[in-house]
Structure formats: structure tokens, C-alpha cells
Design a protein around this motif. Structure first.
Motif, PDB file in Angstrom:
ATOM      1  N   LYS A   2      39.125  -4.359  79.049  1.00 39.58           N
ATOM      2  CA  LYS A   2      39.600  -5.576  78.548  1.00 39.58           C
ATOM      3  C   LYS A   2      41.264  -5.398  78.513  1.00 39.58           C
ATOM      4  O   LYS A   2      41.688  -4.189  77.631  1.00 39.58           O
ATOM      5  CB  LYS A   2      39.429  -6.235  77.249  1.00 39.58           C
ATOM      6  N   GLU A  66      43.573   0.009  67.365  1.00 40.95           N
ATOM      7  CA  GLU A  66      43.508  -0.452  68.739  1.00 40.95           C
ATOM      8  C   GLU A  66      44.652   0.538  69.461  1.00 40.95           C
ATOM      9  O   GLU A  66      45.854   0.945  68.728  1.00 40.95           O
ATOM     10  CB  GLU A  66      43.978  -1.841  68.849  1.00 40.95           C
ATOM     11  N   ASN A  97      39.569  -0.891  75.828  1.00 37.26           N
ATOM     12  CA  ASN A  97      40.608  -1.972  75.679  1.00 37.26           C
ATOM     13  C   ASN A  97      41.917  -1.471  75.298  1.00 37.26           C
ATOM     14  O   ASN A  97      41.959  -0.350  74.893  1.00 37.26           O
ATOM     15  CB  ASN A  97      40.209  -2.680  74.302  1.00 37.26           C
ATOM     16  N   THR A  99      45.981  -3.107  74.321  1.00 40.93           N
ATOM     17  CA  THR A  99      46.752  -4.320  74.174  1.00 40.93           C
ATOM     18  C   THR A  99      48.192  -3.758  74.479  1.00 40.93           C
ATOM     19  O   THR A  99      48.591  -2.683  74.202  1.00 40.93           O
ATOM     20  CB  THR A  99      46.731  -4.700  72.571  1.00 40.93           C
TER      21      THR A  99
END
Length: 106
Positions: A2, A66, A97, A99
């Protein structure tokens, strides 16, 4: 896998929305691409205050631990091959993941 993109402001332009939809479609075999739009400050707000407010809103969407990429016009310019290396390494490090943060335009 993601990939989340966090940015201030609304995506208003039709051509930009269409471009994002096209890349979501292209990447769908490999990753989920999610866009999170946070409120931007009006131009009447002083620059330092606007950056602070927008920064707080952006940070509210980032979880501890993250892996985050901060996009910066003055940042490192990399080739597609190097970007692919960074992406592979950071996706693995982030448990699948990543970001990406795009700051305001002030």
C-alpha cells in the motif's frame, strides 16, 4: 503493498484527477494507492502559521514507525532505477506500506 499519499488541499483539476486514476489503475496489480487530502490554509493565514497547521494535519495521518517519504522540490533528484531501489527497500522496511507526504505550495 500500500502506498499512501498525504497532501494539503483538494484535487480540483479534472486532468489531475484523471492522471491519478490512471496511475491507480496501472499500479493496481502491484499496490493499493490511496490519497489523503488534508485541509489547506487560506492565503490570508501567515506562511509560518499555515505551514504549522498543515504540518500538524499531515502528521495526524502518519502512524509511529511508518516509512515516510517527504517530497521536496529541493530534495535529491534520482533516476527511475534509483527510485525503484529506494521503493523496494522502503516497502520491505515498512512491512509493505509506504507513506509519501507532499507539502503545501507556499
Amino acid at each position: 503493498m500500500k502506498i499512501i499519499v498525504v497532501c494539503p488541499g483538494k484535487l480540483k483539476d479534472k486532468w489531475l484527477k484523471e492522471g491519478i486514476d490512471e496511475y491507480k489503475k496501472r499500479l493496481s496489480r502491484f499496490a493499493v494507492l490511496e490519497f489523503i487530502e488534508v485541509a489547506d490554509c487560506p492565503d490570508s493565514v501567515p506562511v509560518n502559521e499555515a505551514l504549522k497547521r498543515e504540518g500538524e494535519l499531515i502528521l495526524s495521518h502518519i502512524k509511529p514507525g511508518e516509512v515516510v517519504w517527504a517530497m521536496d522540490l529541493k530534495g535529491e533528484l534520482v533516476t527511475s532505477e534509483k527510485m525503484s531501489e529506494y521503493l523496494t527497500k522502503d516497502i520491505e522496511r515498512g512491512g509493505g506500506n509506504l507513506t509519501c507526504v507532499i507539502g503545501g505550495n507556499r
